[in-house]
Write a protein that holds these residues in place. Structure first.
Motif, PDB file in Angstrom:
ATOM      1  N   ALA A 164     -10.942  -1.694   3.883  1.00  0.00           N
ATOM      2  CA  ALA A 164     -11.504  -0.117   3.886  1.00  0.00           C
ATOM      3  C   ALA A 164     -12.308   0.201   2.453  1.00  0.00           C
ATOM      4  CB  ALA A 164     -10.383   0.780   4.266  1.00  0.00           C
ATOM      5  N   GLY A 165     -12.932  -0.797   1.876  1.00  0.00           N
ATOM      6  CA  GLY A 165     -13.635  -0.183   0.745  1.00  0.00           C
ATOM      7  C   GLY A 165     -12.881  -0.871  -0.774  1.00  0.00           C
ATOM      8  N   VAL A 166     -12.850  -2.038  -0.999  1.00  0.00           N
ATOM      9  CA  VAL A 166     -12.066  -2.599  -1.935  1.00  0.00           C
ATOM     10  C   VAL A 166     -12.686  -3.047  -3.245  1.00  0.00           C
ATOM     11  CG1 VAL A 166     -10.743  -4.464  -2.714  1.00  0.00           C
ATOM     12  CG2 VAL A 166     -10.365  -3.802  -0.352  1.00  0.00           C
ATOM     13  N   ASP A 167     -12.325  -2.187  -4.296  1.00  0.00           N
ATOM     14  CA  ASP A 167     -12.849  -2.488  -5.622  1.00  0.00           C
ATOM     15  C   ASP A 167     -11.828  -3.363  -6.323  1.00  0.00           C
ATOM     16  OD1 ASP A 167     -15.653  -1.231  -5.304  1.00  0.00           O
ATOM     17  OD2 ASP A 167     -14.260   0.583  -5.090  1.00  0.00           O
ATOM     18  N   LEU A 168     -12.460  -4.460  -7.168  1.00  0.00           N
ATOM     19  CA  LEU A 168     -11.406  -5.074  -8.043  1.00  0.00           C
ATOM     20  C   LEU A 168     -12.257  -5.801  -9.034  1.00  0.00           C
ATOM     21  CD1 LEU A 168      -8.537  -6.256  -8.034  1.00  0.00           C
ATOM     22  CD2 LEU A 168      -9.305  -8.021  -6.439  1.00  0.00           C
ATOM     23  N   ALA A 169     -11.524  -6.100  -9.924  1.00  0.00           N
ATOM     24  CA  ALA A 169     -12.363  -6.925 -11.116  1.00  0.00           C
ATOM     25  C   ALA A 169     -10.942  -7.511 -11.984  1.00  0.00           C
ATOM     26  CB  ALA A 169     -12.877  -5.920 -11.980  1.00  0.00           C
ATOM     27  N   LEU A 170     -11.092  -8.760 -11.957  1.00  0.00           N
ATOM     28  CA  LEU A 170     -10.002  -9.782 -12.468  1.00  0.00           C
ATOM     29  C   LEU A 170     -10.574 -10.543 -13.538  1.00  0.00           C
ATOM     30  CD1 LEU A 170      -8.082 -10.817  -9.143  1.00  0.00           C
ATOM     31  CD2 LEU A 170      -7.400  -8.748 -10.866  1.00  0.00           C
ATOM     32  N   PRO A 171      -9.976 -10.453 -14.820  1.00  0.00           N
ATOM     33  CA  PRO A 171     -10.680 -11.302 -15.816  1.00  0.00           C
ATOM     34  C   PRO A 171     -10.073 -12.769 -15.526  1.00  0.00           C
ATOM     35  CG  PRO A 171      -9.296  -9.433 -16.615  1.00  0.00           C
ATOM     36  CD  PRO A 171      -9.144  -9.452 -15.230  1.00  0.00           C
ATOM     37  N   ARG A 172     -10.799 -13.738 -16.209  1.00  0.00           N
ATOM     38  CA  ARG A 172     -10.405 -14.981 -16.205  1.00  0.00           C
ATOM     39  C   ARG A 172      -9.153 -15.257 -16.968  1.00  0.00           C
ATOM     40  NH1 ARG A 172     -15.247 -17.993 -15.518  1.00  0.00           N
ATOM     41  NH2 ARG A 172     -17.166 -16.839 -15.660  1.00  0.00           N
ATOM     42  N   GLY A 173      -8.513 -16.277 -16.687  1.00  0.00           N
ATOM     43  CA  GLY A 173      -7.044 -16.503 -17.158  1.00  0.00           C
ATOM     44  C   GLY A 173      -5.999 -15.458 -16.923  1.00  0.00           C
ATOM     45  N   THR A 174      -6.040 -15.031 -15.752  1.00  0.00           N
ATOM     46  CA  THR A 174      -5.076 -13.967 -15.408  1.00  0.00           C
ATOM     47  C   THR A 174      -4.091 -14.547 -14.164  1.00  0.00           C
ATOM     48  OG1 THR A 174      -6.443 -12.646 -14.430  1.00  0.00           O
ATOM     49  CG2 THR A 174      -6.102 -12.154 -16.383  1.00  0.00           C
ATOM     50  N   PHE A 175      -3.176 -14.229 -13.795  1.00  0.00           N
ATOM     51  CA  PHE A 175      -2.515 -14.436 -12.724  1.00  0.00           C
ATOM     52  C   PHE A 175      -2.076 -13.241 -12.066  1.00  0.00           C
ATOM     53  CE2 PHE A 175       1.562 -17.153 -11.311  1.00  0.00           C
ATOM     54  CZ  PHE A 175       1.096 -16.996  -9.975  1.00  0.00           C
ATOM     55  N   LEU A 213     -14.964  -7.565  -6.738  1.00  0.00           N
ATOM     56  CA  LEU A 213     -15.179  -7.179  -5.406  1.00  0.00           C
ATOM     57  C   LEU A 213     -15.741  -5.751  -5.431  1.00  0.00           C
ATOM     58  CD1 LEU A 213     -13.111  -9.681  -4.673  1.00  0.00           C
ATOM     59  CD2 LEU A 213     -12.533  -8.304  -2.578  1.00  0.00           C
ATOM     60  N   CYS A 214     -16.882  -5.239  -4.972  1.00  0.00           N
ATOM     61  CA  CYS A 214     -17.506  -4.107  -4.935  1.00  0.00           C
ATOM     62  C   CYS A 214     -17.653  -3.334  -3.632  1.00  0.00           C
ATOM     63  CB  CYS A 214     -18.761  -4.111  -5.959  1.00  0.00           C
ATOM     64  SG  CYS A 214     -18.310  -4.717  -7.377  1.00  0.00           S
ATOM     65  N   GLY A 215     -16.821  -2.286  -3.223  1.00  0.00           N
ATOM     66  CA  GLY A 215     -17.162  -1.898  -1.885  1.00  0.00           C
ATOM     67  C   GLY A 215     -16.737  -2.678  -0.747  1.00  0.00           C
ATOM     68  N   VAL A 216     -15.948  -3.488  -0.813  1.00  0.00           N
ATOM     69  CA  VAL A 216     -15.734  -4.694   0.358  1.00  0.00           C
ATOM     70  C   VAL A 216     -15.265  -3.960   1.375  1.00  0.00           C
ATOM     71  CG1 VAL A 216     -14.931  -6.734   0.994  1.00  0.00           C
ATOM     72  CG2 VAL A 216     -15.914  -6.628  -1.207  1.00  0.00           C
ATOM     73  N   ARG A 217     -15.585  -4.156   2.525  1.00  0.00           N
ATOM     74  CA  ARG A 217     -15.120  -3.708   3.650  1.00  0.00           C
ATOM     75  C   ARG A 217     -15.269  -4.892   4.876  1.00  0.00           C
ATOM     76  NH1 ARG A 217     -14.748   1.762   4.309  1.00  0.00           N
ATOM     77  NH2 ARG A 217     -15.603   2.878   2.476  1.00  0.00           N
ATOM     78  N   ARG A 218     -14.325  -4.960   5.705  1.00  0.00           N
ATOM     79  CA  ARG A 218     -14.444  -5.710   6.800  1.00  0.00           C
ATOM     80  C   ARG A 218     -13.889  -5.260   7.929  1.00  0.00           C
ATOM     81  NH1 ARG A 218     -16.063  -8.915  10.197  1.00  0.00           N
ATOM     82  NH2 ARG A 218     -15.662 -11.131  10.157  1.00  0.00           N
ATOM     83  N   GLN A 219     -14.794  -5.256   9.027  1.00  0.00           N
ATOM     84  CA  GLN A 219     -14.371  -4.493  10.381  1.00  0.00           C
ATOM     85  C   GLN A 219     -14.583  -5.657  11.456  1.00  0.00           C
ATOM     86  OE1 GLN A 219     -16.036  -0.685  11.404  1.00  0.00           O
ATOM     87  NE2 GLN A 219     -16.909  -1.408  13.340  1.00  0.00           N
ATOM     88  N   TYR A 220     -13.450  -5.471  12.439  1.00  0.00           N
ATOM     89  CA  TYR A 220     -13.760  -6.581  13.602  1.00  0.00           C
ATOM     90  C   TYR A 220     -13.845  -5.887  14.716  1.00  0.00           C
ATOM     91  CZ  TYR A 220     -11.273  -9.831  10.248  1.00  0.00           C
ATOM     92  OH  TYR A 220     -11.351 -10.783   9.058  1.00  0.00           O
TER      93      TYR A 220
END
Length: 279
Positions: free
Chosen positions: A45-56, A27-34
């Motif tokens: 409010a601007g989510v950055d996330l990087a999750l490798p394969r094979g992780t919990f 996820l790069c700069g994810v925002r969700r406004q209603y």
């Protein structure tokens, strides 16, 4: 016969090279406004996330922190207002609805608190349902293998109503695994189970990651459930506000209590660590 199979490229799918190799979720700069104007609600409010394969990975946060919105955007169930989401290297943010639906069916597994099994179908038919919806051959051997992995040998012809709650959740996990998904999203998977049964279900998810190479992202309110994960990410006000790696239930509960009380310690540093988790 093993579960590992090659898959065909989805319609509108961009080349995998556009994503970062080895990552299951980005996820790069994810925002969700209603809503709009003064009444607008910024759920993310601007989510950055990087999750490798094979992780919990477990995601926790106080009520209203954005957990459900995060899961919905990451799984392609809701579209971000801004930013991008990649699953298994595929950019999903701009996919047309029919292509997004096909991608979810073929490459994402879901496990919900309420099991979401169809009562009129047998256990075997419920497990094979994602293959049926994706237009793929419904191989009964795959169902048998998936059910064996979750300890439900001999239950293929039963109806969900004939099973206990824990057994129904096992069926849901088998269903989530049968398509060899890029990622399994679990939404409070133990919320309707007693402590002992919950531990059995979490053990199955842990096994899927450790032995089958699956990738699991679980939203939960329970520190004991979160302790089964490799890492726990904490959401506060629509942004990541910290993480705990390989933490105990007590450590995770203490961090949650601090967040709930509004004690935020170094969120920017923590968010940077979350964004770079693949490194």
């Amino acid at each position: 016969m093993g579960l590992r199979r090659s898959r065909r490229r989805m319609p509108d799918e961009r080349p995998e090279a556009e994503g970062t190799p080895g990552l299951a979720v980005e996820l790069c700069g994810v925002r969700r406004q209603y809503g709009r104007g003064a009444g607008a609600v910024q759920a993310l409010a601007g989510v950055d996330l990087a999750l490798p394969r094979g992780t919990f990975t477990a995601v926790m946060g106080p009520s209203g922190s954005g957990k459900s919105t995060f899961l919905q955007c990451a799984a392609g169930l809701d579209r971000p207002s801004a930013g991008s989401v990649r699953l298994g290297g595929t950019e999903i943010t701009g996919l047309r609805e029919n292509a997004l639906t096909e991608l979810r069916r073929a490459r994402i597994g879901f496990v919900f608190q309420a099991f979401n099994l169809l009562p009129s179908l047998t256990v075997e038919q419920n497990v094979l349902l994602p293959l049926r919806l994706a237009g793929r051959r419904q191989d009964r051997r795959l169902a048998a293998e998936a059910l064996a992995r979750v300890g439900l040998d001999g239950k293929a012809k039963r109806r969900p109503g004939e099973l206990s709650g824990g057994q129904q959740q096992r069926v849901a996990i088998a269903r989530a695994l049968v398509t060899e998904p890029d990622v399994i999203f679990a939404d409070e998977p133990t919320g309707a189970l007693d402590t002992g049964t919950a531990a059995e279900v979490l053990g199955l998810l842990r096994h899927a990651v450790s032995r089958l190479g699956a990738t699991v992202v679980m939203v939960t309110h329970d520190p004991a459930a979160a302790a089964w994960a490799d890492r726990v990410l904490f959401l506060q006000d629509g942004a990541f506000a910290g993480r705990v790696d390989d933490g105990t239930a007590e450590e995770i509960a203490a961090r949650m209590a601090a967040l709930t009380a509004g004690a935020r310690t170094g969120p920017q540093a923590d968010v940077a660590g979350v964004a770079g988790v693949a490194a």
